[in-house]
Motif scaffolding. Structure first.
Motif, PDB file in Angstrom:
ATOM      1  N   TRP A 235       0.788  -1.223   0.000  1.00  0.00           N
ATOM      2  CA  TRP A 235       0.000   0.000   0.000  1.00  0.00           C
ATOM      3  C   TRP A 235       0.824   1.280   0.000  1.00  0.00           C
ATOM      4  O   TRP A 235       0.360   2.321  -0.484  1.00  0.00           O
ATOM      5  N   ALA A 236       2.040   1.252   0.534  1.00  0.00           N
ATOM      6  CA  ALA A 236       2.828   2.485   0.620  1.00  0.00           C
ATOM      7  C   ALA A 236       3.051   3.160  -0.730  1.00  0.00           C
ATOM      8  O   ALA A 236       2.967   4.393  -0.830  1.00  0.00           O
ATOM      9  N   PRO A 237       3.330   2.399  -1.823  1.00  0.00           N
ATOM     10  CA  PRO A 237       3.532   3.083  -3.110  1.00  0.00           C
ATOM     11  C   PRO A 237       2.296   3.817  -3.612  1.00  0.00           C
ATOM     12  O   PRO A 237       2.408   4.678  -4.484  1.00  0.00           O
ATOM     13  N   LYS A 238       1.120   3.490  -3.071  1.00  0.00           N
ATOM     14  CA  LYS A 238      -0.124   4.112  -3.526  1.00  0.00           C
ATOM     15  C   LYS A 238      -0.493   5.357  -2.720  1.00  0.00           C
ATOM     16  O   LYS A 238      -1.425   6.077  -3.076  1.00  0.00           O
ATOM     17  N   VAL A 239       0.230   5.594  -1.612  1.00  0.00           N
ATOM     18  CA  VAL A 239      -0.057   6.736  -0.754  1.00  0.00           C
ATOM     19  C   VAL A 239       0.711   7.954  -1.271  1.00  0.00           C
ATOM     20  O   VAL A 239       1.899   7.846  -1.596  1.00  0.00           O
ATOM     21  N   PRO A 240       0.068   9.127  -1.372  1.00  0.00           N
ATOM     22  CA  PRO A 240       0.796  10.330  -1.819  1.00  0.00           C
ATOM     23  C   PRO A 240       2.043  10.575  -0.965  1.00  0.00           C
ATOM     24  O   PRO A 240       2.012  10.413   0.258  1.00  0.00           O
ATOM     25  N   GLY A 241       3.126  10.967  -1.623  1.00  0.00           N
ATOM     26  CA  GLY A 241       4.399  11.143  -0.945  1.00  0.00           C
ATOM     27  C   GLY A 241       4.340  12.036   0.285  1.00  0.00           C
ATOM     28  O   GLY A 241       4.851  11.662   1.352  1.00  0.00           O
ATOM     29  N   PRO A 242       3.739  13.232   0.199  1.00  0.00           N
ATOM     30  CA  PRO A 242       3.693  14.107   1.387  1.00  0.00           C
ATOM     31  C   PRO A 242       2.959  13.478   2.563  1.00  0.00           C
ATOM     32  O   PRO A 242       3.362  13.663   3.717  1.00  0.00           O
ATOM     33  N   VAL A 243       1.904  12.726   2.282  1.00  0.00           N
ATOM     34  CA  VAL A 243       1.149  12.071   3.351  1.00  0.00           C
ATOM     35  C   VAL A 243       1.998  10.995   4.004  1.00  0.00           C
ATOM     36  O   VAL A 243       2.052  10.866   5.240  1.00  0.00           O
ATOM     37  N   LEU A 244       2.689  10.203   3.184  1.00  0.00           N
ATOM     38  CA  LEU A 244       3.524   9.132   3.708  1.00  0.00           C
ATOM     39  C   LEU A 244       4.672   9.698   4.541  1.00  0.00           C
ATOM     40  O   LEU A 244       4.981   9.188   5.624  1.00  0.00           O
TER      41      LEU A 244
ATOM     42  N   ALA B 128       8.020   2.258  -0.100  1.00  0.00           N
ATOM     43  CA  ALA B 128       7.494   2.960  -1.272  1.00  0.00           C
ATOM     44  C   ALA B 128       8.353   2.784  -2.515  1.00  0.00           C
ATOM     45  O   ALA B 128       7.951   3.206  -3.603  1.00  0.00           O
ATOM     46  N   LEU B 129       9.525   2.152  -2.386  1.00  0.00           N
ATOM     47  CA  LEU B 129      10.484   2.117  -3.484  1.00  0.00           C
ATOM     48  C   LEU B 129       9.941   1.397  -4.715  1.00  0.00           C
ATOM     49  O   LEU B 129      10.282   1.739  -5.847  1.00  0.00           O
ATOM     50  N   ALA B 130       9.076   0.416  -4.499  1.00  0.00           N
ATOM     51  CA  ALA B 130       8.517  -0.324  -5.637  1.00  0.00           C
ATOM     52  C   ALA B 130       7.702   0.575  -6.555  1.00  0.00           C
ATOM     53  O   ALA B 130       7.502   0.254  -7.732  1.00  0.00           O
ATOM     54  N   GLY B 131       7.230   1.708  -6.040  1.00  0.00           N
ATOM     55  CA  GLY B 131       6.460   2.631  -6.858  1.00  0.00           C
ATOM     56  C   GLY B 131       7.303   3.662  -7.576  1.00  0.00           C
ATOM     57  O   GLY B 131       6.764   4.508  -8.295  1.00  0.00           O
ATOM     58  N   SER B 132       8.627   3.608  -7.415  1.00  0.00           N
ATOM     59  CA  SER B 132       9.522   4.565  -8.062  1.00  0.00           C
ATOM     60  C   SER B 132       9.896   4.086  -9.455  1.00  0.00           C
ATOM     61  O   SER B 132      10.076   2.885  -9.697  1.00  0.00           O
ATOM     62  N   THR B 133      10.046   5.016 -10.371  1.00  0.00           N
ATOM     63  CA  THR B 133      10.489   4.669 -11.713  1.00  0.00           C
ATOM     64  C   THR B 133      12.011   4.600 -11.755  1.00  0.00           C
ATOM     65  O   THR B 133      12.689   5.163 -10.884  1.00  0.00           O
TER      66      THR B 133
ATOM     67  N   ASN C 235      20.312   5.022   3.214  1.00  0.00           N
ATOM     68  CA  ASN C 235      19.421   4.002   2.653  1.00  0.00           C
ATOM     69  C   ASN C 235      20.219   3.110   1.718  1.00  0.00           C
ATOM     70  O   ASN C 235      20.365   3.396   0.529  1.00  0.00           O
ATOM     71  N   TRP C 236      20.765   2.034   2.263  1.00  0.00           N
ATOM     72  CA  TRP C 236      21.601   1.138   1.473  1.00  0.00           C
ATOM     73  C   TRP C 236      20.777   0.365   0.451  1.00  0.00           C
ATOM     74  O   TRP C 236      21.299  -0.035  -0.585  1.00  0.00           O
ATOM     75  N   ASP C 237      19.486   0.157   0.701  1.00  0.00           N
ATOM     76  CA  ASP C 237      18.647  -0.531  -0.286  1.00  0.00           C
ATOM     77  C   ASP C 237      18.446   0.333  -1.529  1.00  0.00           C
ATOM     78  O   ASP C 237      18.466  -0.181  -2.658  1.00  0.00           O
ATOM     79  N   LEU C 238      18.232   1.627  -1.334  1.00  0.00           N
ATOM     80  CA  LEU C 238      18.102   2.524  -2.480  1.00  0.00           C
ATOM     81  C   LEU C 238      19.401   2.549  -3.279  1.00  0.00           C
ATOM     82  O   LEU C 238      19.378   2.514  -4.516  1.00  0.00           O
TER      83      LEU C 238
END
Length: 316
Positions: free
Chosen positions: A15-24, A82-87, A122-125
């Motif tokens: 669900w995190a990738p679907k939440v607007p960035g400022p809200v998250l 949220a990273l899965a929602g990044s291009t 953020n070593w995963d990023l």
């Protein structure tokens, strides 16, 4: 009622990738501040660790840094979910390399690199960026409990293009050596804490601490160069912020090559190389202490002396 952490993590990734960035961002900032105020989630230990890095800091300065540290720590989790929602373009825009010219010639020759990292930024990023735009990543992840949480992290990192080996499985170091000798990849290892019998005791901020031998041992065994890496958050502005779709990016800084000292006995070279990458790490932490996500005991003085003596005796 027992909290099902595996399902909780799975829901967060869904669900995190679907939440607007400022809200998250606002939500995770609230969580970090509440944890900090209530002294939950390792805040006390974080401050004890930061006190070593900042020996001249006042109590107020230390508290301010630990609050920023908890925000940085929760930023890591928010970004992971949220990273899965990044291009790919957004991920590429978020990462900036410093001193990359020291490692690039080895990669141009088709060689692999052994990289020593701390729990910073953020070593995963950084791994996702490398896998997508730079070099394939092979690394080791701690087998978390419960198993469902480990599997969620495994799926997450694999989906980002990284090859993950589970710490504690049979033949992990052998597989790392094989990957290193095959060439053409980077092998970043989170190594700033290892309280097992396999760890190495070194100096950090003038105190003894125990870190992983893996990065230096891998470099020696596989015959690949060793570098330390510092990962810090940095504020983004202008075109880079627009391209990243985030106010936060990463600065990834490479040390100079940490070559073995041929004048030392072979048995002492791993310890010497380890101390040298820890020296680089320590300087990097002091530069941006809030990005060191060390909420666990790491200094020998904080450990139970009886259990620690048993651990060191086991490794002797």
């Amino acid at each position: 009622m027992r909290l099902d952490t595996g399902r909780l993590y799975a829901a967060a990734w869904r669900w995190a990738p679907k939440v607007p960035g400022p809200v998250l961002r606002a939500g995770f900032t609230v969580v970090s501040d509440v944890c900090w105020l209530l002294r939950r989630g390792g805040v006390d230990q974080l401050e004890r660790n930061l006190a070593r890095a900042l020996p001249d800091a006042s109590h107020r300065e230390l508290r301010r840094t630990s609050r920023a540290g908890m925000r940085s720590y929760m930023r890591y989790f928010r970004e992971a979910f949220a990273l899965a929602g990044s291009t790919p373009g957004q991920i590429a825009a978020r990462v900036r390399l410093t001193n990359v010219e020291v490692v690039q010639p080895f990669l141009d020759e088709g060689r692999s690199l052994s990289l020593a990292l701390g729990h910073m930024g953020n070593w995963d990023l950084a791994g996702a960026w490398s896998s997508a735009t730079w070099m394939p990543v092979v690394t080791v992840a701690e087998r978390l409990r419960p198993e469902e949480v480990f599997q969620e992290f495994l799926s997450f990192r694999t989906a980002l293009g990284m090859r993950i080996l589970a710490l504690g499985d049979d033949g992990v170091f052998r597989d790392l050596v094989r990957a290193a000798r095959a060439g053409g990849s980077v092998l970043p290892l989170l190594a700033d804490r290892d309280l097992t019998a396999h760890g190495i005791e070194v100096d950090l901020f003038g105190e003894r601490t125990r870190v992983a031998a893996g990065p230096a041992a891998l470099a020696q065994m596989a015959g690949v160069p060793l570098f330390a890496v510092a990962v810090h958050y940095e504020r983004l502005r202008g075109s880079r912020r627009r391209a990243a779709g985030s106010p936060w990016g990463l600065s990834v800084t490479f040390s100079e090559q940490i070559a073995p000292d041929e004048s030392l006995p072979r048995a002492d070279r791993v310890a010497d190389m380890t101390q040298r990458w820890v020296d680089f790490l320590g300087a990097s932490i002091r530069e941006r202490p809030e990005d060191w996500h060390m909420l666990q005991k790491v200094f020998v003085a904080d450990l139970d002396p009886v259990r620690y003596a048993a651990t060191t005796a086991e490794g002797a």
